[in-house]
Design a protein around this motif. Sequence first.
Motif, mmCIF file in Angstrom:
data_model
loop_
_atom_site.group_PDB
_atom_site.id
_atom_site.type_symbol
_atom_site.label_atom_id
_atom_site.label_comp_id
_atom_site.label_asym_id
_atom_site.label_seq_id
_atom_site.Cartn_x
_atom_site.Cartn_y
_atom_site.Cartn_z
ATOM 1 N N HIS A 231 -8.351 68.619 62.087
ATOM 2 C CA HIS A 231 -7.927 68.929 60.594
ATOM 3 C C HIS A 231 -8.755 69.293 59.480
ATOM 4 N N GLY A 232 -10.080 69.521 60.069
ATOM 5 C CA GLY A 232 -10.984 69.953 58.865
ATOM 6 C C GLY A 232 -11.723 68.809 58.208
ATOM 7 N N LYS A 233 -11.463 67.574 58.716
ATOM 8 C CA LYS A 233 -11.924 66.565 57.776
ATOM 9 C C LYS A 233 -13.244 65.817 58.579
ATOM 10 N N LEU A 234 -14.331 65.392 57.721
ATOM 11 C CA LEU A 234 -15.348 65.125 58.060
ATOM 12 C C LEU A 234 -15.434 64.022 58.933
ATOM 13 N N VAL A 235 -16.194 63.907 60.049
ATOM 14 C CA VAL A 235 -16.149 62.756 61.007
ATOM 15 C C VAL A 235 -17.586 62.017 60.662
ATOM 16 N N LEU A 236 -17.316 60.597 60.322
ATOM 17 C CA LEU A 236 -18.370 59.814 59.532
ATOM 18 C C LEU A 236 -18.762 58.779 60.528
ATOM 19 N N PRO A 237 -19.971 58.299 60.308
ATOM 20 C CA PRO A 237 -20.321 57.031 61.043
ATOM 21 C C PRO A 237 -19.723 55.796 60.501
ATOM 22 N N VAL A 238 -19.404 54.748 61.243
ATOM 23 C CA VAL A 238 -18.690 53.367 61.019
ATOM 24 C C VAL A 238 -19.812 52.610 60.376
ATOM 25 N N PHE A 239 -19.802 51.758 59.250
ATOM 26 C CA PHE A 239 -20.573 51.170 58.716
ATOM 27 C C PHE A 239 -20.877 49.693 59.664
ATOM 28 N N GLN A 240 -21.944 49.631 60.175
ATOM 29 C CA GLN A 240 -22.234 48.708 60.943
ATOM 30 C C GLN A 240 -23.595 48.001 60.746
ATOM 31 N N LEU A 241 -23.643 46.636 60.890
ATOM 32 C CA LEU A 241 -24.880 45.705 60.903
ATOM 33 C C LEU A 241 -25.424 45.373 62.274
ATOM 34 N N ALA A 242 -24.724 45.534 63.180
ATOM 35 C CA ALA A 242 -25.070 45.287 64.573
ATOM 36 C C ALA A 242 -24.392 46.163 65.396
ATOM 37 N N ARG A 243 -24.965 46.483 66.727
ATOM 38 C CA ARG A 243 -24.277 47.395 67.677
ATOM 39 C C ARG A 243 -23.071 46.564 68.199
ATOM 40 N N GLN A 244 -21.940 47.022 68.126
ATOM 41 C CA GLN A 244 -20.775 46.610 68.487
ATOM 42 C C GLN A 244 -19.639 47.562 68.985
ATOM 43 N N ASN A 245 -18.795 47.017 69.795
ATOM 44 C CA ASN A 245 -17.805 47.867 70.099
ATOM 45 C C ASN A 245 -16.813 48.299 69.095
ATOM 46 N N ILE A 246 -16.689 49.638 68.997
ATOM 47 C CA ILE A 246 -15.804 49.999 67.839
ATOM 48 C C ILE A 246 -14.292 50.271 68.463
ATOM 49 N N PRO A 247 -13.230 49.422 68.102
ATOM 50 C CA PRO A 247 -12.101 49.507 68.405
ATOM 51 C C PRO A 247 -11.137 50.719 68.266
ATOM 52 N N GLY A 248 -10.423 51.214 68.924
ATOM 53 C CA GLY A 248 -9.578 52.444 68.467
ATOM 54 C C GLY A 248 -8.438 52.576 69.502
ATOM 55 N N LYS A 249 -7.527 53.404 68.681
ATOM 56 C CA LYS A 249 -6.382 53.455 69.672
ATOM 57 C C LYS A 249 -6.288 55.103 69.534
ATOM 58 N N ASP A 250 -5.948 55.747 70.770
ATOM 59 C CA ASP A 250 -5.620 57.167 70.577
ATOM 60 C C ASP A 250 -4.154 57.472 70.456
ATOM 61 N N ASP A 251 -4.056 57.117 69.026
ATOM 62 C CA ASP A 251 -2.669 57.469 68.723
ATOM 63 C C ASP A 251 -2.605 58.139 67.148
ATOM 64 N N GLY A 252 -3.780 58.492 66.863
ATOM 65 C CA GLY A 252 -3.778 59.205 65.628
ATOM 66 C C GLY A 252 -3.841 58.570 64.501
ATOM 67 N N ARG A 253 -3.657 57.448 64.540
ATOM 68 C CA ARG A 253 -3.530 56.464 63.259
ATOM 69 C C ARG A 253 -4.780 55.845 62.943
ATOM 70 N N SER A 254 -5.911 56.000 63.624
ATOM 71 C CA SER A 254 -7.301 55.342 63.390
ATOM 72 C C SER A 254 -8.151 56.566 63.047
ATOM 73 N N PRO A 255 -8.976 56.547 62.002
ATOM 74 C CA PRO A 255 -9.710 57.645 61.605
ATOM 75 C C PRO A 255 -10.812 57.964 63.017
#
Length: 268
Positions: A231-255
């Motif tokens: 959609h032309g929107k920036l893809v940015l890093p998640v704010f993290q203080l430690a290496r951790q699994n980033i949960p996500g759902k392939d439903d188009g509702r998580s950035p």
Amino acid sequence: MKQLLSHLLIVLVLGCCVVSRAAEEDEILFGSKEKDAAGLIAIIYDLKQTQARKPSNVSAGEYPDVIKEFLQKGWDELVLNRFFRITRPLYSTQIFIPQISANVAPKAYGVDNVMRPSAWVIHYKGQVSPPEDGTYRFVGYADDVLAVAVNNKTVCIGARPDMEMKSVWKSSDPQEGANAFNGNLVYGDWVPMKKDEPVDLDVLVGERPGGEFGAFLLFQKQGVTYGKDRHGKLVLPVFQLARQNIPGKDDGRSPPYLKSDLLWKQHR
């Protein structure tokens, strides 16, 4: 017959294990219960009750007023301390919570028997520093509200329009960020920061009516070229203080997010 019963029992046990594991993973989204765990301290408040467990008379309509008062008074915890506060905090190294039931938050704190899943807020706080010297901004959104402060100054609010938070803070960037749950990420104010020089970071997330909840906190460094989604929107890093699994759902509702090795540092 015995083989059939044995098979059904195995299926039932495996099903229970899957449900139990899914419930545990949902609750971990809000942080660890371990006292010595790394991460921002995360305290949950129930705005429907006073500290004495009496009705506070804060309705869904009055919920935004409490949030505004808290932010306008410089993130003054005396505002939240009027309400029922869970004494045992969680410790979170990231805030990236895909669409879930709002009841998961009280369950994560072990208080779902005394806190209905509406009109709650979680206040995350701690001292952090960026992975590199530079000028940064936080980018986020939550249903119903996410707010960020650096050194007690509000620098980002991503919230549903009906929360009417623009009277408290408004983004100077007119463009919308990537899709996030039922809204869009909001770009915060630019803030100069230095590696290993701590700043006070506060993050507030909250749910008003109950039902579904989601919250996302990412960041952007000035001068860095980031990729874009379809959609032309920036893809940015998640704010993290430690290496951790980033949960996500392939439903188009998580950035969308950038898989990055850049970790923020926690200062105790």
